[in-house]
Design a protein around this motif. Structure first.
Motif, PDB file in Angstrom:
ATOM      1  N   THR A 238      -8.404   8.306  -5.467  1.00 30.89           N
ATOM      2  CA  THR A 238      -7.428   9.344  -5.709  1.00 30.89           C
ATOM      3  C   THR A 238      -7.241   9.741  -7.120  1.00 30.89           C
ATOM      4  O   THR A 238      -7.919   9.110  -8.162  1.00 30.89           O
ATOM      5  CB  THR A 238      -6.224   8.743  -5.329  1.00 30.89           C
TER       6      THR A 238
ATOM      7  N   ILE B  73       1.153   4.149  -3.003  1.00 34.45           N
ATOM      8  CA  ILE B  73       0.723   5.394  -2.723  1.00 34.45           C
ATOM      9  C   ILE B  73       1.898   6.348  -2.966  1.00 34.45           C
ATOM     10  O   ILE B  73       1.609   7.526  -3.630  1.00 34.45           O
ATOM     11  CB  ILE B  73       0.130   5.608  -1.200  1.00 34.45           C
ATOM     12  N   ARG B  74       3.017   6.284  -2.433  1.00 33.02           N
ATOM     13  CA  ARG B  74       4.254   6.952  -2.486  1.00 33.02           C
ATOM     14  C   ARG B  74       4.589   7.151  -3.977  1.00 33.02           C
ATOM     15  O   ARG B  74       5.090   8.298  -4.345  1.00 33.02           O
ATOM     16  CB  ARG B  74       5.315   6.463  -1.973  1.00 33.02           C
TER      17      ARG B  74
ATOM     18  N   CYS C 129     -10.652  13.404  -3.625  1.00 31.90           N
ATOM     19  CA  CYS C 129     -10.957  12.289  -4.144  1.00 31.90           C
ATOM     20  C   CYS C 129     -12.210  12.318  -5.187  1.00 31.90           C
ATOM     21  O   CYS C 129     -12.904  13.419  -5.367  1.00 31.90           O
ATOM     22  CB  CYS C 129     -11.407  11.238  -3.220  1.00 31.90           C
TER      23      CYS C 129
ATOM     24  N   SER D 100      -9.040  11.947   6.142  1.00 30.41           N
ATOM     25  CA  SER D 100      -8.018  10.991   6.434  1.00 30.41           C
ATOM     26  C   SER D 100      -7.348  11.363   7.751  1.00 30.41           C
ATOM     27  O   SER D 100      -6.551  12.094   7.814  1.00 30.41           O
ATOM     28  CB  SER D 100      -7.017  10.733   5.425  1.00 30.41           C
TER      29      SER D 100
ATOM     30  N   PHE E 262      -4.174  -1.732  -4.651  1.00 28.47           N
ATOM     31  CA  PHE E 262      -2.905  -1.268  -5.018  1.00 28.47           C
ATOM     32  C   PHE E 262      -2.019  -2.264  -5.788  1.00 28.47           C
ATOM     33  O   PHE E 262      -2.082  -3.357  -5.718  1.00 28.47           O
ATOM     34  CB  PHE E 262      -2.034  -0.917  -3.765  1.00 28.47           C
TER      35      PHE E 262
ATOM     36  N   ILE F 205       1.508  12.726   2.147  1.00 32.67           N
ATOM     37  CA  ILE F 205       1.961  11.498   1.705  1.00 32.67           C
ATOM     38  C   ILE F 205       2.796  10.934   2.898  1.00 32.67           C
ATOM     39  O   ILE F 205       2.302   9.657   3.330  1.00 32.67           O
ATOM     40  CB  ILE F 205       2.367  11.533   0.274  1.00 32.67           C
TER      41      ILE F 205
ATOM     42  N   TRP G 241       0.574   9.936   5.635  1.00 38.74           N
ATOM     43  CA  TRP G 241      -0.510   9.126   5.079  1.00 38.74           C
ATOM     44  C   TRP G 241       0.211   7.463   5.047  1.00 38.74           C
ATOM     45  O   TRP G 241      -0.758   6.462   5.018  1.00 38.74           O
ATOM     46  CB  TRP G 241      -1.131   9.375   3.898  1.00 38.74           C
ATOM     47  N   THR G 242       1.295   7.476   4.806  1.00 40.03           N
ATOM     48  CA  THR G 242       2.012   6.218   4.422  1.00 40.03           C
ATOM     49  C   THR G 242       3.092   5.947   5.661  1.00 40.03           C
ATOM     50  O   THR G 242       4.216   5.622   5.205  1.00 40.03           O
ATOM     51  CB  THR G 242       2.624   6.148   3.387  1.00 40.03           C
TER      52      THR G 242
ATOM     53  N   ARG H 117       0.887  -1.305   0.082  1.00 37.84           N
ATOM     54  CA  ARG H 117      -0.042  -0.044  -0.048  1.00 37.84           C
ATOM     55  C   ARG H 117       0.746   1.263  -0.010  1.00 37.84           C
ATOM     56  O   ARG H 117       0.745   2.172  -0.830  1.00 37.84           O
ATOM     57  CB  ARG H 117      -0.981  -0.076   1.297  1.00 37.84           C
ATOM     58  N   ASN H 118       1.861   1.400   0.876  1.00 34.88           N
ATOM     59  CA  ASN H 118       2.870   2.569   0.931  1.00 34.88           C
ATOM     60  C   ASN H 118       3.331   2.547  -0.404  1.00 34.88           C
ATOM     61  O   ASN H 118       3.581   3.770  -0.586  1.00 34.88           O
ATOM     62  CB  ASN H 118       3.507   2.301   2.350  1.00 34.88           C
TER      63      ASN H 118
ATOM     64  N   CYS I 155       0.877   8.651  -6.028  1.00 35.74           N
ATOM     65  CA  CYS I 155      -0.105   9.727  -5.557  1.00 35.74           C
ATOM     66  C   CYS I 155       0.730  11.164  -5.441  1.00 35.74           C
ATOM     67  O   CYS I 155       0.154  12.293  -4.885  1.00 35.74           O
ATOM     68  CB  CYS I 155      -0.641   9.488  -4.207  1.00 35.74           C
TER      69      CYS I 155
END
Length: 155
Positions: free
Chosen positions: A117, A22-23, A148, A139, A82, A35, A38-39, A18-19, A26
């Protein structure tokens, strides 16, 4: 590559997946500090509960968890889709979406929702979802309201 349901003991590996996604994906949508919050590297225990309590799918390739996503049973929503950056563009997220749709139909659901996203909205449109408009997703983990695109699909 093998599609299967995830197990709670895989939570940390799925958190890492997931991380990384996202990194990588996003960074054009959200500020670096958002970010980063969030991660976090330390996984909240709630992540393990989501795996145990919902149909959570993974695609594994030679021992690597390459893609994930789950059907949130309480909200009839698609969550946590993801793909590791190294596996991008291989159709893995599409396979996850198909598995989630199939699971939802088998459970009698007739509609799914999600909050995408901005970088992922086009992908979901290609999967048959329609946009309901933009929103701000609060979040607590990120310490921000994340822009979003709310979406849905009839099954």
């Amino acid at each position: 590559m093998h599609l299967r349901k995830a197990q709670p003991h895989e939570a940390e590996a799925l958190w890492h997946l997931r991380n990384q996604a996202i990194r990588h994906g996003c960074h054009t949508c959200y500020a670096p500090e958002v970010i980063a919050r969030w991660t976090p590297d330390v996984m909240p225990e709630k992540a393990r509960e989501m795996i145990a309590g919902n149909p959570f799918f993974v695609i594994e390739d030679e021992g690597i968890l390459a893609a994930s996503g789950f059907l949130d049973l309480q909200n009839a929503s698609v969550e946590a889709v993801f793909t590791l950056p190294a596996f991008g563009g291989k159709g893995l997220a599409t396979q996850i979406i198909h598995a989630i749709k199939q699971e939802a139909r088998a459970r009698g659901m007739t509609r799914l929702t999600l909050s995408a996203t901005p970088n992922a909205a086009t992908f979901y449109l290609r999967q048959g979802f329609v946009s309901l408009g933009e929103s701000l997703y609060p979040s607590p983990l990120a310490g921000a309201d994340l822009q979003c695109v709310d979406m849905e699909i009839a099954l």
